[in-house]
Design an enzyme around this catalytic site. Structure first.
Site, short mmCIF file in Angstrom:
data_model
loop_
_atom_site.label_atom_id
_atom_site.label_comp_id
_atom_site.label_asym_id
_atom_site.label_seq_id
_atom_site.Cartn_x
_atom_site.Cartn_y
_atom_site.Cartn_z
CB CYS A 1 -0.93 0.00 1.21
SG CYS A 1 -2.23 -1.25 1.12
CB CYS B 1 12.27 3.24 -6.38
SG CYS B 1 12.88 2.24 -5.01
#
Length: 386
Positions: free
Chosen positions: A197, A344
């Protein structure tokens, strides 16, 4: 599947309890007997986050006598979009303590027990043995398999829920009476295949729907009313507003669970290829800043998704999503005449991308440990985190 009540009823209800739970007591299927069972029940919530919030709040309101919370994290501002058991004043506090205070405000009659620790092989059996029922609201596969295997070994039922973006899943697992989690998912997905999530996002109100179903199943198990989701997987699509049901059966060829294993290794949080690629080819955000300040010529590539790039980015980074690199479609865009630095959000996806481009011949490529999150917390604190 209809099951007998999980716990015996308590001896009695006080006058205060009769007043508080009167809307339960006038339901014939619940009544005094069911409410006494709720009072006598001990339920453990694994996590006080998106799913743990509605689960704990509704079970407290329902009169579950003892609620345990396993939670080691602290409240972050990004939690407040979905973790409704916490508030703005709780930011920076222990999630377990924040959840306890909210529960006590809802129902001061509840005994709340805190386990402020990371659940692992060394403590799971001792903690779980204190409770009748486990409700799992975690968001990583290693913990899910740990919860399942401990419940199987202890003969305990547990209610499982999962959320991602607009989709939710809920089921009940109880190896003594039906399937367990490994019958649904015998092995975890490959590392990096299913974003968390934190990486992919979740619609906040999705937690309310899935968590409410989990709480409902817990009440049914405790009181022995209705048909539980044991042997059934409920799949919810919030965008389409649809529920569908998938039958889950015990795998006749499934390996028996005889003990706990190394779950991080089993789930491979980062693939072996990524670990090997990152070994000796990882730099810190401080080293990245030094490279920038020294005017070194290199290509900084952000392998996150476009919507993440819009939230925050490191200056000078070019966006090329990880999937474009793994599929090979983006390899032609990579420069041959200068070093490549990948990043990232936290370093997991960039390690996977690093393995792919090293395999394609870019041997000098490196990736940034901690990613843009570390950049925002160490180098440029004016940038937002998510």
């Amino acid at each position: 599947m209809s099951l007998p009540p999980l716990v015996e009823p308590a001896a009695d209800l006080s006058i205060d309890e009769v007043r508080r739970y009167s809307r339960h007591l006038i339901i014939p299927d619940v009544g005094m007997d069911g409410q006494k069972r709720l009072k006598n029940a001990k339920v453990l919530a694994v996590g006080a986050g998106g799913l743990g919030s509605p689960v704990l709040m509704y079970l407290a309101a329902a009169g579950v006598g003892t609620l345990g919370i396993v939670e080691f994290d602290t409240v972050d501002e990004s939690n407040l979009q979905r973790q409704i058991i916490h508030g703005q004043s709780d930011v920076g506090r222990s999630k377990a303590q924040s959840a306890r205070d909210s529960i006590k405000e809802i129902n001061p009659l509840i005994d709340v027990r805190l386990h402020e620790t990371r659940l692992d092989n060394d403590n799971v059996m001792e903690i779980f043995s204190q409770y009748d029922l486990i409700v799992d609201g975690t968001d990583n596969f290693a913990t899910r398999y740990l919860v399942n295997d401990a419940c199987v070994l202890l003969g305990k039922p547990y209610v499982w829920g999962s959320i991602y973006r607009f989709d939710g899943q809920v089921s009940v697992f109880w190896n003594d009476h039906g399937p367990n989690y490994r019958d649904l998912y015998p092995v975890p997905p490959p590392p990096g295949m299913v974003p968390s999530c934190a990486e992919g996002g979740v619609l906040g109100v999705l937690c309310a729907t899935v968590g409410a179903i989990q709480a409902t199943e817990a009440v049914k198990l405790i009181t022995g009313i209705g048909d539980t989701l044991l042997g059934r997987l409920m799949v919810y699509d919030a965008l389409e507003m649809t529920f569908r049901e998938i039958k889950v059966r015990k795998d006749p060829e499934g390996e028996p669970i005889t003990g706990l294993i190394d779950y991080d290794n089993f789930c491979g949080v980062v693939s072996v290829e990524a670990q090997e690629a990152a070994a000796g080819s990882t730099i810190t955000v401080d080293e990245l800043k030094d490279m920038m300040d020294a005017g070194k010529d290199f290509e900084l590539i952000d392998v996150r998704e476009p919507n993440e790039y819009e939230i925050v980015s490191i200056p000078g980074a070019t966006l090329i999503p990880k999937d474009e690199i793994l599929s090979g479609r983006a390899l032609a865009q990579l420069p041959q005449d200068k070093p490549i630095v990948l990043h990232c959000k936290t370093g997991v996806r960039s390690a996977e991308a690093l393995a792919a481009i090293k395999a394609a011949g870019f041997k000098d490529a490196v990736h940034v440990q901690g990613g843009v999150t570390s950049w925002a917390t160490r180098i440029d604190k004016t940038l937002p985190t998510y």
